[in-house]
Structures are given as C-alpha cells and as structure tokens.
Design a protein around this motif. Sequence first.
Motif, short mmCIF file in Angstrom:
data_model
loop_
_atom_site.label_atom_id
_atom_site.label_comp_id
_atom_site.label_asym_id
_atom_site.label_seq_id
_atom_site.Cartn_x
_atom_site.Cartn_y
_atom_site.Cartn_z
N SER A 139 71.94 -53.48 2.81
CA SER A 139 71.45 -53.28 1.45
C SER A 139 71.07 -51.82 1.29
CB SER A 139 70.25 -54.20 1.18
OG SER A 139 69.91 -54.18 -0.19
N ALA A 140 70.75 -51.43 0.06
CA ALA A 140 70.44 -50.03 -0.23
C ALA A 140 69.24 -49.55 0.58
CB ALA A 140 70.16 -49.85 -1.72
N GLN A 141 69.33 -48.31 1.03
CA GLN A 141 68.25 -47.72 1.81
C GLN A 141 67.08 -47.38 0.89
OE1 GLN A 141 68.25 -43.45 3.44
NE2 GLN A 141 68.97 -44.65 5.18
N SER A 142 65.88 -47.56 1.40
CA SER A 142 64.69 -47.20 0.64
C SER A 142 64.66 -45.70 0.41
CB SER A 142 63.44 -47.64 1.39
OG SER A 142 62.28 -47.06 0.80
N PRO A 143 64.41 -45.24 -0.84
CA PRO A 143 64.32 -43.81 -1.09
C PRO A 143 63.04 -43.18 -0.55
CG PRO A 143 63.85 -45.03 -3.09
CD PRO A 143 64.29 -46.04 -2.06
N THR A 144 62.11 -44.04 -0.13
CA THR A 144 60.85 -43.51 0.39
C THR A 144 60.71 -43.65 1.90
OG1 THR A 144 59.79 -45.66 -0.05
CG2 THR A 144 59.65 -44.00 -1.78
N PRO A 237 57.08 -50.17 -7.98
CA PRO A 237 56.70 -50.01 -9.40
C PRO A 237 56.65 -48.55 -9.84
CG PRO A 237 55.31 -51.64 -8.33
CD PRO A 237 56.09 -50.98 -7.25
N GLU A 238 56.10 -47.69 -8.99
CA GLU A 238 56.02 -46.28 -9.35
C GLU A 238 57.42 -45.65 -9.38
OE1 GLU A 238 54.58 -42.82 -10.63
OE2 GLU A 238 53.46 -44.71 -10.43
N TRP A 239 58.25 -46.01 -8.41
CA TRP A 239 59.61 -45.49 -8.38
C TRP A 239 60.38 -45.92 -9.62
CZ3 TRP A 239 64.33 -47.98 -8.45
CH2 TRP A 239 65.46 -47.18 -8.16
N LEU A 240 60.22 -47.19 -10.01
CA LEU A 240 60.92 -47.70 -11.19
C LEU A 240 60.41 -47.02 -12.46
CD1 LEU A 240 62.99 -49.84 -12.14
CD2 LEU A 240 61.06 -51.39 -12.47
N ARG A 241 59.11 -46.81 -12.54
CA ARG A 241 58.53 -46.17 -13.71
C ARG A 241 59.04 -44.73 -13.86
NH1 ARG A 241 54.28 -48.76 -13.76
NH2 ARG A 241 53.37 -47.76 -11.93
N THR A 242 59.08 -44.03 -12.72
CA THR A 242 59.56 -42.65 -12.74
C THR A 242 61.03 -42.58 -13.17
OG1 THR A 242 58.02 -42.04 -10.98
CG2 THR A 242 59.89 -40.57 -11.35
#
Length: 259
Positions: A139-144, A237-242
């Motif tokens: 699955s997609a790698q975490s950006p963080t 949530p913060e990543w999605l909001r940004t």
Amino acid sequence: MFKSKSEDAEYKRLSEGEDFESLENEPLQKNKRLTLLEKSSRDFSIIHTAVLLIEATLCALLITGFIALHQAKQALRQETSLDGLSRLASYNTSIKFQNGSEHMADSRDADDYWRDLLGSGGVISLDTEWARNQGLRPSAQSPTDSSQSIYQVDVFHALHCLNSIRQNLMSKTPPPWDEAHMLHCLDYVRSQLLCHPDLTLVTTNDLEEFVLDETHRCRDYGAVVEWVHRHRWIEFPEWLRTKSEKNHGHEAIHNHTMA
C-alpha cells in the motif's frame, strides 16, 4: 611278561589340585556354563529389545510433540495475526436492531453521531515489513514515516458513503452534488450488503412489516474501533486538511475517510 601300554592307553597324569571327581563333573560344568551363556544372551536380547522400544516410543513422542507445537504455533499465529485483527472477524456479539431514524436527520446531534461513528475514518499506519510478512498487499507509503504503509479498514468507507447519501438527502445545505460520487457510494453500500448478508430470520405479524427487534449475530464494532485506534495514522487529519487547503477543498467531496 607284561606288555607295555599303548600311547592311547597311556595313563593321564592329574595336574596339581585335580582329582577324579572334578574330571567326572567337567561335562556338567560345561553344560552349566553354556546354560548361563544362553541365559545371558536371552537377557541381553530382552534388554536390547526393551531399549529399542523405549527409543521408538521417545521418538514417537518427540515427533508428536513437535507436530503439536507446530500446530499450536500456527493457531497462535493465526489468532494474533495483525495484532488480533483476525479475532475481530468472529461474529461474537448479539445486537437487537433499534429504530435509529434520528441519526439520519438533519441535526447537530446526527452530525455528531456520524462524526463519532467514523472517527479517524479507519485509516491506519502499519509497519511495511510487518505488513508484508502478514501477507498484505503493498500500500502507499506514509508521507510522514517511510517505514510505514497506509491502509483503511473497509467498513469506514461504507459508513462514509452512507453518511454522504444522508447529507445529500436530508441536509438543508447539502455538500455540492456529485452524481458520480453518489452513484459510487450507493453501489459500494450495495456491494457491502451482498458481501456480508445478514441471515437472521426476522418475524412478521401482518405479512407486510418485518420487525426490527430480532437478535442479530454481529462483529464487535467497538472492538474494531479500539483496534483502529491502536494503529491509527495520527497525522492523517492534519495531512488531509493541509492537502485540502492546497487544492481549495476539492478533495473533500470524494474523500472516503472523513465524515
């Protein structure tokens, strides 16, 4: 005159300590020694056979123990697969359906209910190597965190779709209408129902209305939420909001995670 005795008839000299009686008993002593030897041989054979039987029994016990241990490890591995996710697959909860129409209404209470129900959207972060060892698809790698991969527990997708349908049907100020998204959501809920058909036999009094208060065997949604909470992608949530802010909110309609 007396003739001398032949060599064969020559008188045998007794060695010191021998007497006629010992010579006479010599065959008996030989037989006794043979008997003792045969007895010892039989005893040895019995002991040898017993040792072989013990060794075979021990080998059988070791093999049986190894197989049992292997099966126990397999069962334990399955039971603890994905940190207990496999246990959540059991239909181990009894629930009576209740009329929850108020949760579908256009109200602050209904909005709060769906926000709590969806929570983090079921988006979780799993160690990539661990997920691979568990047989999960990549699955997609975490950006963080480059060592983590991002997944979603699928029931949250279906709940999001149902809430989107609710908002478009009931809300006085529904989200912007997107026919393709709504059709997708309707189809996804249909697929979920066909994938997990409830086989509870409900009763009727008038052959028209079928009651809601039958007891259903269900998976424990609360336990699922607890599992998701342990593995949630905290930064999501913060990543999605940004991301949404960068794109002026265009992804919000199609996002299948948040309420």
